[in-house]
Design an enzyme around this catalytic site. Sequence first.
Site, PDB file in Angstrom:
ATOM      1  N   GLU A 405       0.980  -1.145  -0.119  1.00  0.00           N
ATOM      2  CA  GLU A 405       0.052   0.052  -0.097  1.00  0.00           C
ATOM      3  C   GLU A 405       1.074   1.238   0.032  1.00  0.00           C
ATOM      4  OE1 GLU A 405      -3.305  -0.294  -0.289  1.00  0.00           O
ATOM      5  OE2 GLU A 405      -3.843  -2.072   0.425  1.00  0.00           O
TER       6      GLU A 405
HETATM    7  C1  LIG Z   1       2.604 -10.017   0.627  1.00  0.00           C
HETATM    8  C2  LIG Z   1       2.608  -8.859  -0.488  1.00  0.00           C
HETATM    9  C3  LIG Z   1       1.335  -8.792  -0.933  1.00  0.00           C
HETATM   10  C4  LIG Z   1       1.504  -7.804  -2.219  1.00  0.00           C
HETATM   11  N1  LIG Z   1       0.093  -7.669  -2.788  1.00  0.00           N
HETATM   12  C5  LIG Z   1       0.112  -6.620  -3.796  1.00  0.00           C
HETATM   13  C6  LIG Z   1      -1.142  -6.514  -4.496  1.00  0.00           C
HETATM   14  O1  LIG Z   1      -1.937  -7.268  -4.286  1.00  0.00           O
HETATM   15  N2  LIG Z   1      -1.325  -5.819  -5.742  1.00  0.00           N
HETATM   16  C7  LIG Z   1       0.114  -5.126  -6.121  1.00  0.00           C
HETATM   17  O2  LIG Z   1       0.139  -4.456  -7.253  1.00  0.00           O
HETATM   18  N3  LIG Z   1       1.217  -5.255  -5.397  1.00  0.00           N
HETATM   19  C8  LIG Z   1       1.344  -5.888  -4.330  1.00  0.00           C
HETATM   20  N4  LIG Z   1       2.422  -6.266  -3.439  1.00  0.00           N
HETATM   21  C9  LIG Z   1       3.576  -5.321  -3.940  1.00  0.00           C
HETATM   22  C10 LIG Z   1       3.817  -4.113  -3.193  1.00  0.00           C
HETATM   23  O3  LIG Z   1       2.816  -3.183  -3.386  1.00  0.00           O
HETATM   24  C11 LIG Z   1       5.313  -3.695  -3.336  1.00  0.00           C
HETATM   25  O4  LIG Z   1       6.103  -4.706  -3.084  1.00  0.00           O
HETATM   26  C12 LIG Z   1       5.838  -2.292  -2.763  1.00  0.00           C
HETATM   27  O5  LIG Z   1       5.043  -1.358  -3.445  1.00  0.00           O
HETATM   28  C13 LIG Z   1       6.999  -1.893  -2.938  1.00  0.00           C
HETATM   29  O6  LIG Z   1       7.677  -2.124  -4.164  1.00  0.00           O
HETATM   30  P1  LIG Z   1       8.998  -2.989  -4.455  1.00  0.00           P
HETATM   31  O7  LIG Z   1       8.724  -4.326  -3.458  1.00  0.00           O
HETATM   32  O8  LIG Z   1       9.237  -3.033  -5.742  1.00  0.00           O
HETATM   33  O9  LIG Z   1      10.173  -2.113  -3.545  1.00  0.00           O
HETATM   34  P2  LIG Z   1      10.928  -1.019  -4.185  1.00  0.00           P
HETATM   35  O10 LIG Z   1       9.925   0.046  -4.714  1.00  0.00           O
HETATM   36  O11 LIG Z   1      12.106  -1.611  -5.086  1.00  0.00           O
HETATM   37  O12 LIG Z   1      11.480  -0.486  -3.020  1.00  0.00           O
HETATM   38  C14 LIG Z   1      12.530  -0.724  -2.242  1.00  0.00           C
HETATM   39  C15 LIG Z   1      12.940  -0.107  -1.279  1.00  0.00           C
HETATM   40  O13 LIG Z   1      13.416   1.290  -1.513  1.00  0.00           O
HETATM   41  C16 LIG Z   1      12.617   2.254  -1.153  1.00  0.00           C
HETATM   42  N5  LIG Z   1      12.371   3.225  -2.276  1.00  0.00           N
HETATM   43  C17 LIG Z   1      11.591   3.232  -3.462  1.00  0.00           C
HETATM   44  N6  LIG Z   1      11.513   4.358  -4.037  1.00  0.00           N
HETATM   45  C18 LIG Z   1      11.964   5.462  -3.314  1.00  0.00           C
HETATM   46  C19 LIG Z   1      12.098   6.776  -3.195  1.00  0.00           C
HETATM   47  N7  LIG Z   1      11.453   7.289  -4.313  1.00  0.00           N
HETATM   48  N8  LIG Z   1      12.379   7.320  -2.272  1.00  0.00           N
HETATM   49  C20 LIG Z   1      12.728   6.728  -1.067  1.00  0.00           C
HETATM   50  N9  LIG Z   1      12.745   5.368  -0.949  1.00  0.00           N
HETATM   51  C21 LIG Z   1      12.240   4.744  -1.957  1.00  0.00           C
HETATM   52  C22 LIG Z   1      11.398   1.744  -0.632  1.00  0.00           C
HETATM   53  O14 LIG Z   1      10.556   2.303   0.239  1.00  0.00           O
HETATM   54  C23 LIG Z   1      11.865   0.357  -0.030  1.00  0.00           C
HETATM   55  O15 LIG Z   1      12.308   0.516   1.194  1.00  0.00           O
HETATM   56  C24 LIG Z   1       2.378  -7.047  -2.453  1.00  0.00           C
HETATM   57  C25 LIG Z   1       3.694  -7.329  -1.991  1.00  0.00           C
HETATM   58  C26 LIG Z   1       3.778  -8.192  -0.915  1.00  0.00           C
HETATM   59  C27 LIG Z   1       5.208  -8.471  -0.359  1.00  0.00           C
END
Ligand SMILES: Cc1cc2nc3c(=O)[nH]c(=O)nc-3n(C[C@H](O)[C@H](O)[C@H](O)COP(=O)(O)OP(=O)(O)OC[C@H]3O[C@@H](n4cnc5c(N)ncnc54)[C@H](O)[C@@H]3O)c2cc1C
Length: 598
Positions: A405
């Site tokens: 979220e």
């Molecule tokens: C159990 C689970 C259920 C999920 N369910 C859904 C779902 O139903 N639908 C869906 O679409 N997604 C879903 N997700 C995905 C989830 O929304 C993403 O994992 C989340 O948005 C983070 O994206 P990422 O994993 O690519 O991390 P990244 O975006 O790669 O982030 C990695 C780290 O970098 C930081 N970061 C990234 N950008 C910035 C910035 N601009 N400034 C500062 N820090 C930054 C983040 O805060 C984090 O600490 C789910 C994930 C999990 C684990």
Amino acid sequence: MATTTTPRAAAGGSFLIESPRPDDVFTPAELTDDQRLIGQTAEEFVANEVTPLIGDLELHKQGLMAGLLKKAGELGLLGSGVPEEYGGSGLDKVSSTLLSEKISTYASFSVSLGAHGGIGTLPIVYFGTEAQKKKYLPKLASGEMIGCYCLSEPQAGSDAQNSKTRAVLSSAGNHWILNGQKMWISNGGFADLFIVFAKVDGEKFSCFIVERGFPGFSVGAEEKKMGLKGSSTAPIFFENCQVPKENLLHEIGRGHIVAFNILNVGRLTLGASCIGGSKKAIADSAKYAKERVAFGKSIGEFGLIRQMLANMAIRTFALESMVYRAAGMIDRATLAAADGADKTQHLMKVLEEYAIECSIGKVYGSEALDDVLDQAVQIFGGYGFHEEYPVARPYRDSRVNRIFEGTNEINRMLIIQMLMKRALSGTLPLLAAGAKLQEEILGGPSFAEAAEGPWAEQERIRAGAKKAFLLAAGAPMQKYREKLADQQEIVAALADIVIEIYAMESALLRAQKTESARGAAAAAAMRAAASVLLEDGAARIETLARTALAASVEGDMLRTQLAVLRRFLKREPVDTIALRRAVADAVETTGRYPFDRR
Ligand SMILES: Cc1cc2nc3c(=O)[nH]c(=O)nc-3n(C[C@H](O)[C@H](O)[C@H](O)COP(=O)(O)OP(=O)(O)OC[C@H]3O[C@@H](n4cnc5c(N)ncnc54)[C@H](O)[C@@H]3O)c2cc1C
């Protein structure tokens, strides 16, 4: 409905520059009998239908979670966001908040239900055409179809618009052809309907309604996760997937409007679900602390165990006060829709208005629950590390709340970005408040606003905290201007001040309201909890504001600003150990979270 005396819908973010009164906020004490019944139905469903199956759900027994969701649909627990004319119950925000709280004692179930009834259904409620609503909403509300939301991709989570999934119109012009992959899709393993984001012609970010049976659609293997093991999380693949032309949701190139507005709603829901998880952890810990004996006493008699129980209750009290306050504001603003206005469109505008409060609820809730569960594990000692005891699984399950979220980092950035946007557009007179504060600083200490009465000291702290925010935000804004967003550490410190203020004020107003309604004795523990939040919050705000100021000004100017900051946050010494003991007594007496329904 037993409403508060002054149904005033404050503007989003205005809590930073106004001084709301207790009657301006909704508190759980005002839940109506009908609302409580909805909460009770959800609570009983989880206790009777879900909890006995947790062992099998954690092992991913085929069809079990999908079956439970369908059963929940039969009871009307899935369609809370769907208007009645499409088969839902069209619940107000306070009721749906209570529902989210009550279903959340088993996180895998609440995440599955939220992925379906929230982010998997609401895009059609808010953005669907009449035909799309008629076709899909009744089935989603009843559980005949299970929904989910497909935004994230392997290379694009936070940076969701960096999507590689593509959509082109077929040469015959009658369907879209989707190619690409989605990642981490909650309910992906068994859902029937997928809200999918893809770029039309590789450029225009858009949204589509995809059904499981469409040609070229497939689901990958379940992810092996740290927690939420009972929920389905799977990748989704589109290989020349054919989606009927009429299944475009909203407009080409406007997918971001769908994506971000829906996440907004999801954030407050997540905050609400953290309340339920926290309350359960408090009850489990209070019971264990009473039963476990060490050094000839129950461990619940030790000061440090009691301190943890008090901390858990105090954070939960703040969270509950914040989330229900926001839900109450949303309902008040929703009720204020002009006659003849499109109610769904109006509700979306309202949700946008309170996007700051929704992000605050998400960040505070996810961090409070992690903190509460961490202390719960500590109270259970070695048994806290055992899967057979009630805190190990929730401890693992809770961790992802800070990631999905919108990660908490992204939400912190958003809180300040949204505030600045509102300030610069004139929607929120933050700049005028900053200018007024500068005049006050130049004019020396003012005694005009000195609060009086039994809450005078707490109200002074609240006012001082708001001034501290304006002071701390002013210097970085002047120094970095439109480049402030690049100074992420400063932005996060400012966001944390905003969150602290919303937490301390929500708790204060609720305690004041309870004291007026029920008397000082009945509200004593709540008063103690609010006083701890104000005292500790003020100390944290001072540190955060010092950090932001020291990164923005230097020399004599910095020293002057720090002196002003100290003046704003000057307060009488408070014995927070005694206050926490009073809260611990209340936990011990009730054997659970002591402020439930109050
Ligand atoms: C159990 C689970 C259920 C999920 N369910 C859904 C779902 O139903 N639908 C869906 O679409 N997604 C879903 N997700 C995905 C989830 O929304 C993403 O994992 C989340 O948005 C983070 O994206 P990422 O994993 O690519 O991390 P990244 O975006 O790669 O982030 C990695 C780290 O970098 C930081 N970061 C990234 N950008 C910035 C910035 N601009 N400034 C500062 N820090 C930054 C983040 O805060 C984090 O600490 C789910 C994930 C999990 C684990």
